[in-house]
Write an enzyme that holds these catalytic residues in place. Sequence first.
Site: not given
Length: 554
Positions: A34, A260, A270
């Site tokens: 994104e 992850r 982020k």
Amino acid sequence: MTDKNVTENFITQIIDTDIENGKHQRVATRFPPEPNGYLHIGHAKSICLNFGLALDYQATCNLRFDDTNPEKESAEYAQSIQEDVKWLGFDWQQNKFYASDYFEKLYAYAEQLIEKSLAYVDDQSPEEMRENRGDFNKPGINSPYRERSVEENLKLFRGMRAGDYVDGSKVLRAKIDMSAGNINMRDPVIYRIKRMHHIRTGDAWCIYPMYDFTHCISDAIEGITHSLCTLEFEDHRPLYDWFLDNIDIEAHPQQIEFSRLNVSFTITSKRKLSQLVENNHVDGWNDPRMSTISGMRRRGYPPEAIREFIKSVGVTKSESVIPMTVLEDSVRGVLNKTAPRVMGVLNPLKVVIENYPEGETEWVEGMNHPQDESFGTRKIPFSRVIYVEKSDYMENAPRKFFRLTEGREVRLRHAYYITCQEAIKDDSGEVVELRCTYDPESKGGTADGRKVKGTIHWVSAQHAEPIEVRLYDRLFNHPNPASVENFLEALNPESLEIIHHAQLEPGIVGQDDDVVYQFERNAYFKRDKTHETDQPIFNRVVTMRDSWAKLEQP
Ligand code: ATP
Ligand code: MG
């Protein structure tokens, strides 16, 4: 390690089986960021996995921007993501896509769901919806709008698109099961009304599709075979499959989840990284202390070190935290092989060689890499006044101090033996200069076989270039900053030390500023040209040895 980009793991096994069984003749993956921030070391894992598999299987990996959330997205972020992927060494070729490319198709699929009575427009307020969704122990309650007719839903949904309703007043929801054990299946929202300018579609849309709806359909449109994502999406997989099963689309990619990447002493969110930037705790997203890919690039981490690190970590389904030292060791491992050696003095102490002729310059030869002759040699100027490292002198030194102290002889790297005769102090008692003598017969170290244990680095005072050196340490002094209630309190106040008057041998600045050098006996350094400055700035990429290892022992 194997020559493959991705070491065998449960995902490669799935792919191998799919190929053997003829389920797929070709493999297609994608990396779907994104564009709402810069990429970090966690994303590097996803990049190396998706693009690495594409290389290993002669397949394609699409770069797909998941741009369905206009308020947080920007073209700057999209640009930085492309630079980062390329810098890491990967290539999407012509396969760069945007979820927003599919807005029209996605809209049509939403109408299809309505026509099948599998989606409805809901007028409940966000609070009512939240309340009626229930929780783990409590089933949800059907919306009073759930049984609207297909015609009414189509009319309302078209009205949503046409801008007839205010933001947040209506949503389109999938009609699945309000009592499903998996809360994601309790009539999830598919579209919301949001009057926001979009970086690519401008003001063409005032409704935007949700991630879960968009992602699976984008994968299917692009013919992705294996859609790899992190474990938090495991509970979304039934929804991924539900959408694809219920719209008229042939492809049905398989979503596979892996754990992850977490690295100790770093943040991989982020949102939190952007907080550091916005509140000026760091010098931008690419601050060399940041766990962003652009930060690591600016700091001087070689991309192959990051790739090797990711490869060594492997791909599994179990959560773990990888010690930062593992990443730093990868960086050291690569740089040890690739970094030319030069001499730089960080904290200069003036040395006058009393018996060396005044005004004379001699060029000594130095190897650029002690283990690799292909690096060649260079000429280094030597003269009567040189700088050595302050820490290479000690008053009243113990016998085992093999460096400079009164009466002791040391070897100057690539040059002569010198003997310290006298230390000169200023009024405060600080040593400001050494008076030494040199042995003219000792050049290259072959004097008469006498043992000189210490070798120190130096630069010629008259020829050296003053530089600014930035010594970076970890940005956080807590192994798991994300676990600290206010992660800003875990910031390491000593993460940056600036040395204004270091001295570097001549001929290095400007030669090739993309090269990482080893300043012998000090650390690895790379030029930083981010800001205009009077003096060249060099970032410390990584120390020669690990000073934090103790802290990370289990
Ligand atoms: P963040 O939590 O930092 O906002 P994100 O997952 O929201 O990250 P995306 O841009 O959606 O960021 O991520 C793109 C891809 O990178 C996704 O497939 C995501 O699963 C993957 N990814 C993100 N963080 C990690 C991580 N720490 N380890 C492995 N993959 C990750
Ligand atoms: Mg995300």
